[in-house]
Design a protein around this motif. Structure first.
Motif, short mmCIF file in Angstrom:
data_model
loop_
_atom_site.label_atom_id
_atom_site.label_comp_id
_atom_site.label_asym_id
_atom_site.label_seq_id
_atom_site.Cartn_x
_atom_site.Cartn_y
_atom_site.Cartn_z
N LYS A 162 67.53 55.30 69.32
CA LYS A 162 68.66 56.16 69.70
C LYS A 162 69.98 55.62 69.16
N ILE A 163 70.17 54.31 69.23
CA ILE A 163 71.50 53.79 68.87
C ILE A 163 71.66 53.50 67.38
N TRP A 164 70.58 53.28 66.64
CA TRP A 164 70.69 53.08 65.20
C TRP A 164 70.89 54.42 64.50
N PRO A 165 71.59 54.53 63.36
CA PRO A 165 72.34 53.46 62.70
C PRO A 165 73.65 53.14 63.43
N SER A 166 73.94 51.84 63.53
CA SER A 166 75.17 51.39 64.17
C SER A 166 75.35 49.90 63.89
N PRO A 167 76.53 49.37 64.19
CA PRO A 167 76.80 47.96 63.84
C PRO A 167 76.14 46.98 64.80
N ILE A 168 74.81 47.04 64.89
CA ILE A 168 74.09 46.13 65.78
C ILE A 168 72.80 45.67 65.09
N THR A 169 72.56 44.37 65.18
CA THR A 169 71.42 43.72 64.52
C THR A 169 70.49 43.16 65.59
N PHE A 170 69.18 43.34 65.40
CA PHE A 170 68.22 42.81 66.37
C PHE A 170 67.36 41.72 65.75
N ILE A 171 67.19 40.61 66.48
CA ILE A 171 66.29 39.57 66.02
C ILE A 171 64.94 39.77 66.70
N VAL A 172 63.91 39.96 65.88
CA VAL A 172 62.57 40.23 66.40
C VAL A 172 61.56 39.33 65.68
N LYS A 173 60.32 39.32 66.18
CA LYS A 173 59.27 38.55 65.49
C LYS A 173 58.92 39.24 64.17
N THR A 174 58.58 38.46 63.16
CA THR A 174 58.21 39.08 61.88
C THR A 174 56.82 39.71 61.99
N ARG A 175 56.62 40.86 61.31
CA ARG A 175 55.31 41.49 61.32
C ARG A 175 54.43 40.94 60.21
N LYS A 176 55.08 40.66 59.07
CA LYS A 176 54.30 40.13 57.95
C LYS A 176 55.10 38.99 57.32
N GLU A 177 54.46 38.31 56.42
CA GLU A 177 55.16 37.20 55.80
C GLU A 177 56.30 37.71 54.92
N LEU A 178 57.47 37.17 55.15
CA LEU A 178 58.64 37.55 54.35
C LEU A 178 59.06 36.34 53.53
N PRO A 179 59.80 36.56 52.43
CA PRO A 179 60.23 35.41 51.63
C PRO A 179 60.97 34.38 52.49
N LYS A 180 60.74 33.10 52.19
CA LYS A 180 61.39 32.04 53.00
C LYS A 180 62.92 32.11 52.87
N GLU A 181 63.40 32.71 51.79
CA GLU A 181 64.84 32.85 51.61
C GLU A 181 65.41 33.80 52.68
N VAL A 182 64.60 34.74 53.14
CA VAL A 182 65.08 35.71 54.12
C VAL A 182 65.05 35.14 55.53
N THR A 183 63.95 34.47 55.87
CA THR A 183 63.79 34.00 57.26
C THR A 183 64.17 32.53 57.43
N ALA A 184 64.40 31.84 56.33
CA ALA A 184 64.63 30.38 56.38
C ALA A 184 63.48 29.70 57.10
N GLY A 185 62.29 30.28 56.96
CA GLY A 185 61.09 29.66 57.54
C GLY A 185 60.90 29.96 59.02
N LEU A 186 61.80 30.74 59.64
CA LEU A 186 61.63 31.07 61.06
C LEU A 186 60.54 32.14 61.22
N LYS A 187 60.03 32.27 62.46
CA LYS A 187 59.01 33.30 62.72
C LYS A 187 59.67 34.62 63.13
N THR A 188 61.00 34.63 63.05
CA THR A 188 61.74 35.83 63.44
C THR A 188 62.52 36.35 62.24
N VAL A 189 62.95 37.62 62.37
CA VAL A 189 63.77 38.21 61.31
C VAL A 189 64.85 39.07 61.98
#
Ligand code: TXA
Ligand code: MG
Length: 344
Positions: A91-118
């Motif tokens: 409902k609220i997206w698009p808007s100036p708010i970012t959510f940190i959630v668990k990653t669903r698939k492996e993302l480049p380490k440059e994006v997550t800095a090795g965290l399990k969240t994105v």
């Protein structure tokens, strides 16, 4: 060579968006407007492309990137959104708010800095949304500033910072808000970084209280906090900058005790600047009407950048009410002053 493309902020020209999107698809980096600040972006699924962002910004490698999406489906491909929150987020997206959630698939380490969240956000800017759609991939993008410097909120500043260092810069004028998005850690339901989407609006949208603490307010900078970016110095002008807490009258009295009146610049609301320049004769940078915190937010980073061009000994910035977007303003000011307060 950096290609600069002027694109209409409210009705983006399709051919121009296609040109910029081509750079993203081919692994290049593009500076683009969002409703908050300009971002420096690359294909979030291409690690080599994202690595170029770190080089251009001189950003520490352990600081992860926000991934920008153009639909909730695109967001769900990379992150896991808890069921209890998904409806409200849609409902609220698009808007100036970012959510940190668990990653669903492996993302480049440059994006997550090795965290399990994105961290994921859907920007409310026609140019940003069209660019993501045309590129057909999520776009990883931190704010468009060299590490530690105030963020670019207009294309001219982005060009000054990054001409020759990126493939393309989109010029769509000044951004709407001027401070970066609100960041929410969904697991703790806490605000990591306050932004234009306010505490009041979050609590209304989700129907529950959100955690606001000293990290949210920018009062502490701690190592190993959950948001890696909060431990780095931010937004700082080269000129030493001090926060003055309290009414301008008090500052004017305090200044009677020092003889550096001409050597500093006062940054604040139009009203306070007028008082200061009349009583003290110092130079001033007007951020906007005291009663309109949105105007103050929009001009804040430009004001910090302007301070350095004045070549004064130091700057003094006034404090603002922490209601609404004021919480984000004070968070950025505390960081820009590195918590230095002005005392006569
Ligand atoms: O408005 C904005 O959010 C702008 C525009 C371009 O979208 N972007 C932006 O990105 O401000 P950046 O990189 O300057 O700030 C993102 C912050 C950083 O402090 C980073 O450490 C934090 O978000 N962050 C990113 N991913 C995270 C994660 N998985 N966990 C915790 N913090 C994260
Ligand atoms: Mg930033």
């Amino acid at each position: 060579m950096t290609e600069i493309i002027k694109i209409n902020a409210t009705s983006p020209e399709e051919a121009k968006i296609s040109k910029a999107a081509k750079y993203i698809k081919e692994g290049g980096i593009v500076i683009f407007p969002t409703e908050t600040v300009y971002g420096i972006g690359a294909d979030a699924l291409n690690g080599d492309a994202c690595a170029k962002i770190f080089k251009a910004k001189e950003r520490p490698a352990d600081n992860p990137l926000i991934v920008h999406v153009s639909s909730f489906e695109m967001a769900e491909e990379i992150g896991v959104f808890p069921k209890e929150y998904a409806a409200a987020i849609k409902k609220i997206w698009p808007s100036p708010i970012t959510f940190i959630v668990k990653t669903r698939k492996e993302l480049p380490k440059e994006v997550t800095a090795g965290l399990k969240t994105v961290s994921i956000r859907m920007p409310a800017h026609p140019v940003a949304l069209d660019l993501i759609k045309k590129a057909g991939v999520p776009i990883a993008a931190p704010s468009a500033n060299p590490s530690k410097k105030p963020t670019a909120t207009n294309a001219n500043q982005a060009i000054k910072y990054f001409d020759g260092k990126v493939d393309c810069i989109i010029d769509s004028g000044h951004t709407f808000f001027g401070v970066e998005s609100t960041i929410i850690d969904l697991e703790r339901f806490a605000i990591l970084r306050p932004g234009p989407f306010t505490v009041e609006e979050i609590e209304k949208a989700f129907g529950k209280k959100i955690k606001v603490d000293e990290i949210t307010r920018g009062e502490v900078t701690v190592e190993n906090t959950i948001s890696p970016g909060t431990k780095y110095q931010h937004y700082a002008p080269e000129t030493p900058l001090f926060l003055f807490n309290g009414a301008v009258k008090g500052l004017i009295e305090d200044l009677d005790n020092i003889d550096e009146q001409q050597e500093f610049c006062f940054i604040g609301s139009n009203q306070s600047c007028k008082e200061m320049s009349k009583a003290v004769g110092c130079s001033t940078i007007e951020l906007g009407n005291k009663k309109n915190l949105y105007e103050i937010a929009k001009n804040l980073f430009d004001g910090l950048i302007m301070l350095d061009s004045l070549k004064v000994k130091f700057g003094i910035i006034e404090s603002f009410d922490e209601a609404g977007i004021g919480l984000a303003i004070m968070n950025r000011i505390r960081k820009a002053t590195s918590h230095k307060e002005f005392k006569a």
